[in-house]
Design a protein around this motif. Structure first.
Motif: not given
Length: 309
Positions: A219-245
């Motif tokens: 993931l690349v989100t250039p307006w956010k700090y780099g720790f938001k750019g999660i690497k080597s993604i194996v799972r994407i999940q849509f949720t109603a509530n804010r997920p833990k990070t």
């Protein structure tokens, strides 16, 4: 950021020569990867997709490739900046599947090459600002996350998109430590994920994404700090509530859920007002939203900027 419409481009402007020559690295799938079909269409049709003429760039010098690939935070391979380049070579990125779950119509497992064939690739030259107050300018290759999300058809209950990194201590020796609660997890609000700037990167500098930079997809989100750019993604999940990070779980005062670049809100242990661009001697001022405020500030209208760190 400079965004030029297609009429302004010549063929040589859309894709540089090196990227053109390497295009088959991206569009050729690997045999034997079982994957669900996204919206239909044969593999032959998908493989015929060409690069989109859309190009986003900034008028700043790009960080040299050796620094982009040799100076990394990827704790799955160690905590020193050079560890990922040393140890990520052991990670196998084919076959690779991404599991889609949660509040969407098209759940299932998708092969990485199926995803790459399905969505036209673009080059995006973005600033990257680390929470540690250093920065780079990186020419990514990928596709807008919005295109993937629309294909997956989230339900009306979906408000967030969560991501998860591979967990495999045999290939990722850093996961043998307890520095984080593995696997690495990140998330965006759905409207952030749908923003045109948000990119799923599969390459950089016209080359297939190196392991140490998050291969095969990140993931690349250039307006956010780099720790938001999660690497080597194996799972994407849509949720109603804010997920833990991951970093927010470890140190919520230091790493907020949003992670938006804000020079007026310091990290508890250092100032965020300035940054060290890799390759430069003098520090430069940090820009709100890393300079992308015109494109993203509206996402946070009415919210206290101090809560968006």
């Amino acid at each position: 950021m400079l965004i030029r419409p297609p009429a302004d481009f010549k063929d040589c402007d859309v894709t540089d020569h090196g990227l053109y020559l390497r295009r088959r690295e991206f569009i050729l799938g690997s045999a034997g990867v079982g994957a669900a079909s996204l919206i239909g269409g044969s593999a032959a049709q998908a493989a015929a997709l060409k690069y989109s003429p859309n190009r986003m760039a900034i008028d700043e010098d790009k960080t040299p490739l050796k620094d982009v690939t040799g100076y990394n935070n990827f704790y799955e391979f160690g905590t020193d900046k050079g560890d990922p380049a040393l140890y990520a070579k052991m990670m196998k990125t084919r076959p690779w599947t991404v599991t889609v779950a949660g509040l969407c119509e098209k759940t299932g497992q998708y092969g990485i090459d199926d995803l790459i064939r399905r969505f036209p690739l673009e080059e995006r030259i973005y600033r990257m600002r680390c929470v540690e107050a250093w920065s780079m300018v990186i020419p990514w290759v990928g596709f807008p996350l919005a295109k993937l999300i629309k294909a997956l058809e989230p339900t009306s209950q979906a408000k967030y998109v969560a991501f998860q990194t591979l967990r495999d201590p045999r290939q990722m020796p850093g996961q043998r430590s307890d520095i984080l609660d593995w696997p690495y997890q990140e998330a965006l609000r759905l409207d952030e994920a749908l923003n045109p700037l948000t990119l799923m990167a599969v390459g950089l500098y016209g080359q297939t994404l190196p392991n140490q930079n998050g291969a095969p997809i990140r993931l690349v989100t250039p307006w956010k700090y780099g720790f938001k750019g999660i690497k080597s993604i194996v799972r994407i999940q849509f949720t109603a509530n804010r997920p833990k990070t991951s970093w927010n779980i470890l140190a919520p005062r230091e790493y907020g859920f949003y992670g938006n670049v804000n020079p007026d809100v310091d990290h508890p242990r250092w100032s965020q007002a300035k940054e060290r661009r890799i390759g430069e001697f003098f520090r430069r001022k940090t820009l709100p939203f890393n300079g992308y405020g015109d494109q993203v500030a509206g996402l946070y209208r009415g919210l206290d900027a101090r809560t968006l760190y």
